[in-house]
Design an enzyme around this catalytic site. Structure first.
Site, PDB file in Angstrom:
ATOM      1  N   LYS A 130       0.797  -1.228   0.000  1.00  0.00           N
ATOM      2  CA  LYS A 130       0.000   0.000   0.000  1.00  0.00           C
ATOM      3  C   LYS A 130       0.831   1.281   0.000  1.00  0.00           C
ATOM      4  O   LYS A 130       0.342   2.343  -0.408  1.00  0.00           O
ATOM      5  CB  LYS A 130      -0.948   0.003   1.197  1.00  0.00           C
ATOM      6  CG  LYS A 130      -2.130  -0.953   1.080  1.00  0.00           C
ATOM      7  CD  LYS A 130      -3.142  -0.451   0.075  1.00  0.00           C
ATOM      8  CE  LYS A 130      -4.443  -1.239   0.135  1.00  0.00           C
ATOM      9  NZ  LYS A 130      -5.472  -0.687  -0.756  1.00  0.00           N
ATOM     10  N   SER A 133       0.501  -9.973  -0.331  1.00  0.00           N
ATOM     11  CA  SER A 133       0.275  -8.527  -0.296  1.00  0.00           C
ATOM     12  C   SER A 133       0.569  -7.858   1.036  1.00  0.00           C
ATOM     13  O   SER A 133       0.772  -6.650   1.080  1.00  0.00           O
ATOM     14  CB  SER A 133      -1.170  -8.222  -0.700  1.00  0.00           C
ATOM     15  OG  SER A 133      -2.069  -8.876   0.175  1.00  0.00           O
TER      16      SER A 133
END
Length: 420
Positions: free
Chosen positions: A58, A313
């Site tokens: 992110k 992720s």
């Protein structure tokens, strides 16, 4: 009046994002995983975005967006909503760029993620807990932006966010020798899948791109099936990094074009993956970080002998969730079972149950019983853990044969949620 051209991440915009992020983000490794490769008879590689500075991809989108703000926008500050990872990326970016930020997070966010946000943002950010879902926090953040003029930093539905996330795909193709047959990408709001998917379709069009969502929040799958962005009425919030009720308008249109398939994986199976990665490879992942690897089971036949990449992720997991993760895994694997058993109210009834009903490898993990006066039978809530899921039928048959009346509550969500 000509129709406005639909947004699609270009190679130029992704390359500019890559140049912008070069000195900020880690170039995370692409590692071949021996255990997964052997299990699926394939060459399985993991893109380790869990090793990023904020322990998720992110930071790529957040910094790419915030660093591109005008001087006037920077003075106003930024506001965002996040279940955790986007918040950390925004907080870290605010600290690096000396910009004040306000971050709204659901009250259900794991404590570990809240602590990390405060650590990365230091004195630059204020954390506000509101609502039970990302969508509720998002509504509050939007209201704040309208009232104060702070710049809203969307976690996924923004070109610069999407292009920032796409840079992880650039690194995959730079590091991989040969052709990639399958790429598995987790989907929450769709920013990562849209960005990386668009890059691959332009540079490696032969790669099949598989999106992966939690079964309890399949918002992209539902939207693509219906041909329009669809808001889910209810979601399972367990996979907090990917549990959104509504995907982005931009991300939906890009994912429509770039995804070859979407797999919705059960939360319990995600938990099994988390435990296996920790026990077998010493890799710590959060539920969203395990999505892509979990989907391999659903593509077992297609990926045999193929080159496969899974996006790991994020790793922002809270150790206090370990028992819940283990419980969900065992329930999904058929190793944990709960019953309401009506016990004869006589001495020795429990001993008979243990001697005559339990198998040699069965274990009682929960027993809740209160003796009732003036009744022949009293209900007990019992949890039983099996070593092998195939032992379940024998357990049920022995209960019936020995006169123990039992109600199986694993398949009764109303009772299960109330009692367990």
């Amino acid at each position: 009046m000509s129709q406005q051209k639909s947004y699609y991440p270009t190679l130029r915009s992704i390359t500019l994002a890559q140049l912008n992020l070069n000195t900020i983000v880690e170039t995370t490794p692409l590692q071949r995983n021996t255990n997964l490769s052997n299990r699926y008879s394939a060459n399985v590689f993991l893109k380790r975005e869990d090793l990023q500075v904020v322990r998720s991809y992110k930071i790529r989108g957040a910094y790419n967006k915030i660093s591109g703000l005008t001087d006037e926008e920077r003075l106003r500050g930024v506001v965002c909503a996040s279940a955790g990872n986007h918040a950390q990326g925004v907080a870290y970016s605010c600290q690096l760029l000396d910009i004040k930020g306000k971050i709204y997070m659901p009250t259900t966010t794991p404590k570990q993620k809240i602590t990390q946000v405060k650590m990365f943002g230091k004195d630059k950010v204020e954390v506000i807990l509101v609502g039970d879902t990302y969508d509720a926090a998002s509504d509050a953040a939007h209201r704040n932006s309208e009232e104060t003029g702070m710049v809203y930093i969307h976690p996924f539905d923004d070109p610069q966010i999407i292009e920032g996330q796409a840079t992880s795909g650039v690194e995959i193709l730079q590091d991989f020798s040969g052709s990639i047959d399958y790429l598995f990408l987790p989907i929450g709001g769709g920013g990562l899948a849209a960005g990386v998917g668009a890059y691959f379709k332009q540079i490696s069009p032969g790669t099949k791109i598989i999106g992966v969502e939690p079964a309890g929040a399949p918002s992209m799958k539902m939207s693509i099936e219906k041909g329009e962005v669809t808001t889910l009425n209810t979601i399972d919030k367990f996979v907090d990094g990917a549990a959104v009720q509504r995907v982005g308008d931009l991300t939906f249109k890009v994912c429509q074009q770039v995804l070859d398939d979407i797999v919705a994986v059960p939360e319990g199976k995600v938990c099994t993956t988390i435990l296996e990665l920790y026990n077998q490879d010493a890799i710590v992942v959060e539920p969203a970080g395990a999505l892509a690897i979990t989907a391999l089971d659903f593509y077992r036949e297609q990926i045999k002998g193929k080159n496969v990449v899974c996006m790991v992720s994020g790793s922002n997991n809270d150790i206090t969730r370990t028992e819940e993760i283990r419980e969900r895994s065992m329930l999904y694997e058929g190793l944990k079972h709960y019953f309401i058993v009506r016990f004869p109210q006589r001495a020795g009834a429990l001993r008979d149950f243990v001697d005559q009903v339990l198998g040699p490898n069965d274990d009682i993990t929960m027993f809740d019983y209160s003796k009732k006066t003036n009744r022949e039978q009293g209900p007990a809530l019992i949890g039983i853990e099996l070593l092998d899921k195939d032992d379940f039928q024998g357990l049920v048959q022995r209960m019936e044969a020995n006169g123990f009346l039992a109600e199986y509550i694993n398949e009764r969500p109303d009772l299960f949620q109330l009692l367990i």
